[in-house]
Design a protein around this motif. Structure first.
Motif, PDB file in Angstrom:
ATOM      1  N   ASN A  32       0.819  -1.206   0.000  1.00 54.96           N
ATOM      2  CA  ASN A  32       0.000   0.000   0.000  1.00 54.96           C
ATOM      3  C   ASN A  32       0.855   1.258   0.000  1.00 54.96           C
ATOM      4  O   ASN A  32       1.890   1.317   0.661  1.00 54.96           O
ATOM      5  CB  ASN A  32      -0.903   0.049   1.231  1.00 54.96           C
ATOM      6  N   ALA A  33       0.399   2.271  -0.731  1.00 51.30           N
ATOM      7  CA  ALA A  33       0.981   3.591  -0.572  1.00 51.30           C
ATOM      8  C   ALA A  33       0.638   4.085   0.831  1.00 51.30           C
ATOM      9  O   ALA A  33      -0.390   3.715   1.393  1.00 51.30           O
ATOM     10  CB  ALA A  33       0.421   4.546  -1.612  1.00 51.30           C
ATOM     11  N   MET A  34       1.505   4.921   1.408  1.00 51.87           N
ATOM     12  CA  MET A  34       1.260   5.441   2.735  1.00 51.87           C
ATOM     13  C   MET A  34       1.573   6.934   2.767  1.00 51.87           C
ATOM     14  O   MET A  34       2.228   7.454   1.864  1.00 51.87           O
ATOM     15  CB  MET A  34       2.097   4.705   3.783  1.00 51.87           C
ATOM     16  N   GLY A  35       1.100   7.596   3.814  1.00 54.30           N
ATOM     17  CA  GLY A  35       1.328   9.024   3.882  1.00 54.30           C
ATOM     18  C   GLY A  35       1.178   9.598   5.271  1.00 54.30           C
ATOM     19  O   GLY A  35       0.803   8.906   6.225  1.00 54.30           O
ATOM     20  N   ALA A  49       2.709  14.447   3.160  1.00 54.53           N
ATOM     21  CA  ALA A  49       3.605  13.686   2.294  1.00 54.53           C
ATOM     22  C   ALA A  49       3.047  12.293   2.063  1.00 54.53           C
ATOM     23  O   ALA A  49       2.289  11.774   2.873  1.00 54.53           O
ATOM     24  CB  ALA A  49       5.006  13.594   2.911  1.00 54.53           C
ATOM     25  N   ALA A  50       3.454  11.682   0.955  1.00 57.36           N
ATOM     26  CA  ALA A  50       3.042  10.323   0.648  1.00 57.36           C
ATOM     27  C   ALA A  50       4.189   9.579  -0.015  1.00 57.36           C
ATOM     28  O   ALA A  50       5.086  10.186  -0.609  1.00 57.36           O
ATOM     29  CB  ALA A  50       1.813  10.315  -0.260  1.00 57.36           C
ATOM     30  N   ILE A  51       4.144   8.264   0.072  1.00 56.86           N
ATOM     31  CA  ILE A  51       5.174   7.422  -0.519  1.00 56.86           C
ATOM     32  C   ILE A  51       4.521   6.186  -1.115  1.00 56.86           C
ATOM     33  O   ILE A  51       3.577   5.634  -0.545  1.00 56.86           O
ATOM     34  CB  ILE A  51       6.247   7.049   0.540  1.00 56.86           C
ATOM     35  N   GLY A  55       8.517   2.764  -2.311  1.00 62.15           N
ATOM     36  CA  GLY A  55       9.341   3.932  -2.068  1.00 62.15           C
ATOM     37  C   GLY A  55       9.908   4.608  -3.298  1.00 62.15           C
ATOM     38  O   GLY A  55      10.715   5.538  -3.167  1.00 62.15           O
ATOM     39  N   ASP A  56       9.510   4.177  -4.498  1.00 66.30           N
ATOM     40  CA  ASP A  56      10.070   4.749  -5.720  1.00 66.30           C
ATOM     41  C   ASP A  56       9.449   6.087  -6.102  1.00 66.30           C
ATOM     42  O   ASP A  56       9.941   6.753  -7.013  1.00 66.30           O
ATOM     43  CB  ASP A  56       9.955   3.761  -6.884  1.00 66.30           C
ATOM     44  N   ARG A  57       8.396   6.487  -5.422  1.00 69.02           N
ATOM     45  CA  ARG A  57       7.743   7.748  -5.714  1.00 69.02           C
ATOM     46  C   ARG A  57       7.302   8.411  -4.415  1.00 69.02           C
ATOM     47  O   ARG A  57       6.723   7.767  -3.541  1.00 69.02           O
ATOM     48  CB  ARG A  57       6.548   7.529  -6.631  1.00 69.02           C
ATOM     49  N   THR A  58       7.589   9.696  -4.284  1.00 71.57           N
ATOM     50  CA  THR A  58       7.171  10.463  -3.116  1.00 71.57           C
ATOM     51  C   THR A  58       6.483  11.742  -3.556  1.00 71.57           C
ATOM     52  O   THR A  58       6.678  12.227  -4.669  1.00 71.57           O
ATOM     53  CB  THR A  58       8.354  10.815  -2.196  1.00 71.57           C
ATOM     54  N   ASP A  59       5.673  12.292  -2.656  1.00 74.30           N
ATOM     55  CA  ASP A  59       4.927  13.501  -2.936  1.00 74.30           C
ATOM     56  C   ASP A  59       4.887  14.326  -1.652  1.00 74.30           C
ATOM     57  O   ASP A  59       4.671  13.774  -0.573  1.00 74.30           O
ATOM     58  CB  ASP A  59       3.513  13.146  -3.405  1.00 74.30           C
ATOM     59  N   PHE A  68      11.020  18.229   4.913  1.00 75.00           N
ATOM     60  CA  PHE A  68      10.545  16.933   5.398  1.00 75.00           C
ATOM     61  C   PHE A  68      10.929  15.830   4.413  1.00 75.00           C
ATOM     62  O   PHE A  68      10.966  16.054   3.195  1.00 75.00           O
ATOM     63  CB  PHE A  68       9.025  16.926   5.547  1.00 75.00           C
ATOM     64  N   THR A  69      11.177  14.636   4.939  1.00 73.36           N
ATOM     65  CA  THR A  69      11.475  13.476   4.115  1.00 73.36           C
ATOM     66  C   THR A  69      10.667  12.285   4.594  1.00 73.36           C
ATOM     67  O   THR A  69      10.730  11.920   5.771  1.00 73.36           O
ATOM     68  CB  THR A  69      12.969  13.121   4.161  1.00 73.36           C
ATOM     69  N   ILE A  70       9.909  11.689   3.686  1.00 68.65           N
ATOM     70  CA  ILE A  70       9.132  10.504   4.013  1.00 68.65           C
ATOM     71  C   ILE A  70       9.885   9.272   3.523  1.00 68.65           C
ATOM     72  O   ILE A  70      10.487   9.284   2.451  1.00 68.65           O
ATOM     73  CB  ILE A  70       7.719  10.573   3.397  1.00 68.65           C
ATOM     74  N   SER A  71       9.867   8.211   4.310  1.00 64.47           N
ATOM     75  CA  SER A  71      10.524   6.966   3.936  1.00 64.47           C
ATOM     76  C   SER A  71       9.785   5.800   4.573  1.00 64.47           C
ATOM     77  O   SER A  71       8.954   5.993   5.458  1.00 64.47           O
ATOM     78  CB  SER A  71      12.001   6.972   4.355  1.00 64.47           C
ATOM     79  N   ARG A  72      10.105   4.597   4.125  1.00 62.98           N
ATOM     80  CA  ARG A  72       9.446   3.421   4.677  1.00 62.98           C
ATOM     81  C   ARG A  72      10.361   2.214   4.634  1.00 62.98           C
ATOM     82  O   ARG A  72      11.296   2.137   3.839  1.00 62.98           O
ATOM     83  CB  ARG A  72       8.148   3.124   3.917  1.00 62.98           C
ATOM     84  N   ASP A  73      10.056   1.260   5.493  1.00 59.55           N
ATOM     85  CA  ASP A  73      10.748  -0.012   5.536  1.00 59.55           C
ATOM     86  C   ASP A  73       9.668  -1.080   5.435  1.00 59.55           C
ATOM     87  O   ASP A  73       8.984  -1.374   6.410  1.00 59.55           O
ATOM     88  CB  ASP A  73      11.547  -0.159   6.837  1.00 59.55           C
ATOM     89  N   ARG A  74       9.508  -1.637   4.252  1.00 59.40           N
ATOM     90  CA  ARG A  74       8.452  -2.617   4.029  1.00 59.40           C
ATOM     91  C   ARG A  74       8.665  -3.887   4.840  1.00 59.40           C
ATOM     92  O   ARG A  74       7.697  -4.539   5.231  1.00 59.40           O
ATOM     93  CB  ARG A  74       8.361  -2.960   2.539  1.00 59.40           C
ATOM     94  N   ALA A  75       9.916  -4.241   5.091  1.00 62.50           N
ATOM     95  CA  ALA A  75      10.216  -5.460   5.833  1.00 62.50           C
ATOM     96  C   ALA A  75       9.679  -5.409   7.254  1.00 62.50           C
ATOM     97  O   ALA A  75       9.288  -6.434   7.818  1.00 62.50           O
ATOM     98  CB  ALA A  75      11.721  -5.727   5.844  1.00 62.50           C
ATOM     99  N   THR A  76       9.671  -4.222   7.854  1.00 58.13           N
ATOM    100  CA  THR A  76       9.200  -4.060   9.225  1.00 58.13           C
ATOM    101  C   THR A  76       7.862  -3.342   9.307  1.00 58.13           C
ATOM    102  O   THR A  76       7.395  -3.032  10.402  1.00 58.13           O
ATOM    103  CB  THR A  76      10.229  -3.302  10.075  1.00 58.13           C
ATOM    104  N   SER A  77       7.259  -3.059   8.168  1.00 60.10           N
ATOM    105  CA  SER A  77       5.977  -2.351   8.105  1.00 60.10           C
ATOM    106  C   SER A  77       6.033  -1.036   8.876  1.00 60.10           C
ATOM    107  O   SER A  77       5.136  -0.721   9.671  1.00 60.10           O
ATOM    108  CB  SER A  77       4.847  -3.241   8.637  1.00 60.10           C
ATOM    109  N   THR A  78       7.094  -0.266   8.629  1.00 60.16           N
ATOM    110  CA  THR A  78       7.317   0.983   9.347  1.00 60.16           C
ATOM    111  C   THR A  78       7.423   2.155   8.381  1.00 60.16           C
ATOM    112  O   THR A  78       8.098   2.070   7.355  1.00 60.16           O
ATOM    113  CB  THR A  78       8.592   0.904  10.190  1.00 60.16           C
TER     114      THR A  78
END
Length: 123
Positions: A32-35, A49-51, A55-59, A68-78
């Protein structure tokens, strides 16, 4: 199902930094995209912000671009939001959210929401 919880809010001086964290307890939003959204006292909830799912696209909202910088770690659902050069106008309750699709469009609301974490920036 998705269950989101935000953390990392607090009090910081103008010009300082803060990092918000959002965890999905059920670990079901990997695709899922997240924000992040925020709501100041007496105001409506605004997009921050959204990602995308991988993580290949941010807004970013214009008001936070470059700070601000948005990021995510899919392996840990964070999900993270690194906030630098904070301003008093950034003061708000910040909400983590997850979309029902892999890429987010501002034309529709996100589907799942956390309960929020308060960020207060002093002058």
């Amino acid at each position: 199902q998705v269950q989101l919880t935000e953390s990392g809010g607090g009090l910081v001086q103008a010009g300082g930094s803060l990092r918000l964290t959002c965890t999905n307890a059920r670990r079901t939003a990997s695709n899922n995209a997240m924000g992040w959204f925020r709501q100041a006292p007496g105001q409506e909830r605004d997009f921050v912000a959204a990602i995308s799912w991988n993580g290949d696209r941010t807004d970013y909202a214009d008001s936070v671009k470059g700070r601000f910088t948005i990021s995510r770690d899919r392996a840990t659902s964070t999900l993270y939001l690194q906030m630098n050069e904070l301003k008093p106008e950034d003061t708000a309750v910040y909400y983590c959210a997850a979309d029902r699709l892999s890429y987010y469009s501002r034309s529709r609301p996100m589907t799942y929401w956390g309960k929020g974490t308060l960020v207060t920036v002093s002058s």
